[in-house]
Design a protein around this motif. Structure first.
Motif, short mmCIF file in Angstrom:
data_model
loop_
_atom_site.label_atom_id
_atom_site.label_comp_id
_atom_site.label_asym_id
_atom_site.label_seq_id
_atom_site.Cartn_x
_atom_site.Cartn_y
_atom_site.Cartn_z
N SER A 20 0.97 -1.18 -0.05
CA SER A 20 -0.04 0.01 0.03
C SER A 20 0.84 1.18 -0.07
N ASP A 38 -2.14 -0.46 -10.43
CA ASP A 38 -3.42 -0.40 -9.85
C ASP A 38 -4.29 -1.02 -11.07
N ASP A 82 -14.02 7.16 -6.00
CA ASP A 82 -14.83 6.26 -5.41
C ASP A 82 -15.38 5.54 -6.66
N THR A 115 -8.65 7.88 -7.61
CA THR A 115 -8.51 7.82 -6.24
C THR A 115 -7.24 7.35 -5.40
N ASN A 116 -6.66 6.16 -6.06
CA ASN A 116 -5.40 5.69 -5.52
C ASN A 116 -4.37 5.66 -6.46
N TRP A 159 -6.64 0.23 -1.97
CA TRP A 159 -7.65 1.08 -1.99
C TRP A 159 -7.71 1.85 -0.70
N LYS A 160 -7.56 3.13 -0.80
CA LYS A 160 -7.60 4.02 0.29
C LYS A 160 -6.63 3.61 1.45
N CYS A 164 -4.90 -4.67 -1.64
CA CYS A 164 -5.81 -4.85 -2.87
C CYS A 164 -5.14 -6.25 -3.28
N HIS A 213 -12.63 -5.11 -4.57
CA HIS A 213 -12.58 -4.15 -5.82
C HIS A 213 -13.62 -4.51 -6.95
N ARG A 216 -17.01 -4.16 -5.88
CA ARG A 216 -17.30 -2.78 -6.13
C ARG A 216 -17.55 -2.13 -7.52
#
Ligand code: 3SL
Length: 247
Positions: A20, A38, A82, A115-116, A159-160, A164, A213, A216
């Protein structure tokens, strides 16, 4: 291992995995190659963009910076937060934005904020070389690492700040392909990633269906993106490399 093998392994460059961006302060990237990944979906989209005629990509952390770059350079803008396309930008974060011909992208530059993924990239800039990895360009990353012969750190966007599965599995796939000429056994993180890749590789799609993910993205009806991002070596000669302020 025989004694000679141990001597040889000690002088091989290493492959390590940073699970991360929050863990990056524990890694010294100087003198190393950072492979930012990613899989879902930022680095897969960046690779797809450059493989399909985009001239270069400006990856930025903030939406405001992305919009400003669009104005300043007259480039396209792509943004996601998001998992959804951010409002007011030309594109979201789907690789199909560069494939479907909705917008002509050939010959254009793109400023991207996600986001990431773009955040992980910006945080990796102290490395000697920063490249973008995805399953789509796995072989291009392998070829680059083989030529560089420097230690490699795979920086998983996560993820944040959280782990992952898909980014780590990519780290295992890369380590497997580098195993003949790199030391992939001295980091527990790399060993773990290799174990996951061994479990996943026979049916990557089925394996990653469990990941948070993917759930999501499926709830956002982006499952065709998921399938595309898992294609191995779709673009084996596309390697986004950070230079000055862009890829
Ligand atoms: O976080 C990111 O950088 C994105 O890739 C996330 S998403 O796949 O667009 O949801």
């Amino acid at each position: 291992f025989a004694q000679d093998d141990l001597f040889y392994i000690r002088f091989m460059p290493t492959v390590d995995i940073c699970f991360s961006p929050e863990l990056l302060p524990l890694y010294d990237l100087k003198g190393k190659v950072a492979v930012v990944v990613d899989i879902l979906r930022a680095t897969s989209s960046i690779v797809t963009a450059l493989a399909n005629g985009v001239t270069h990509v400006f990856p930025v952390a903030e939406l405001a910076e992305c919009a400003a770059l669009g104005q300043e350079h007259g480039c396209l803008t792509a943004a996601e937060r998001d998992g959804r396309a951010a409002e007011g930008f030309d594109l979201g974060n789907s690789p199909f934005g560069y494939l479907d011909g909705v917008l002509p992208v050939r010959g254009r530059a793109v400023a991207i904020s996600t986001t990431n993924g773009t955040l992980a990239l910006r945080r990796s800039l102290s490395a000697d070389a920063v490249v973008v990895g995805a399953f789509l360009n796995l072989q291009a990353v392998v070829d680059f690492a083989q030529v560089q012969q420097k230690d490699v750190v795979v920086v998983c966007a996560g993820w944040k700040g959280k782990f992952c599965l898909e980014d780590t599995v990519f780290g295992g796939a890369l380590a497997e392909r580098l195993a003949d000429t790199f030391d992939v056994a001295s980091s527990d993180a790399t060993l773990a990633a290799l174990h996951l890749w061994q479990q996943a590789k026979a049916d990557l799609h089925a394996y990653l269906l469990q990941s948070s993910h993917v759930r999501r993205l499926n709830s956002l009806e982006a499952n065709k993106d998921f399938e595309f991002c898992l294609r191995l070596d779709e673009y084996p000669a596309t390697l986004p490399i950070w230079q000055a302020d862009r890829l």
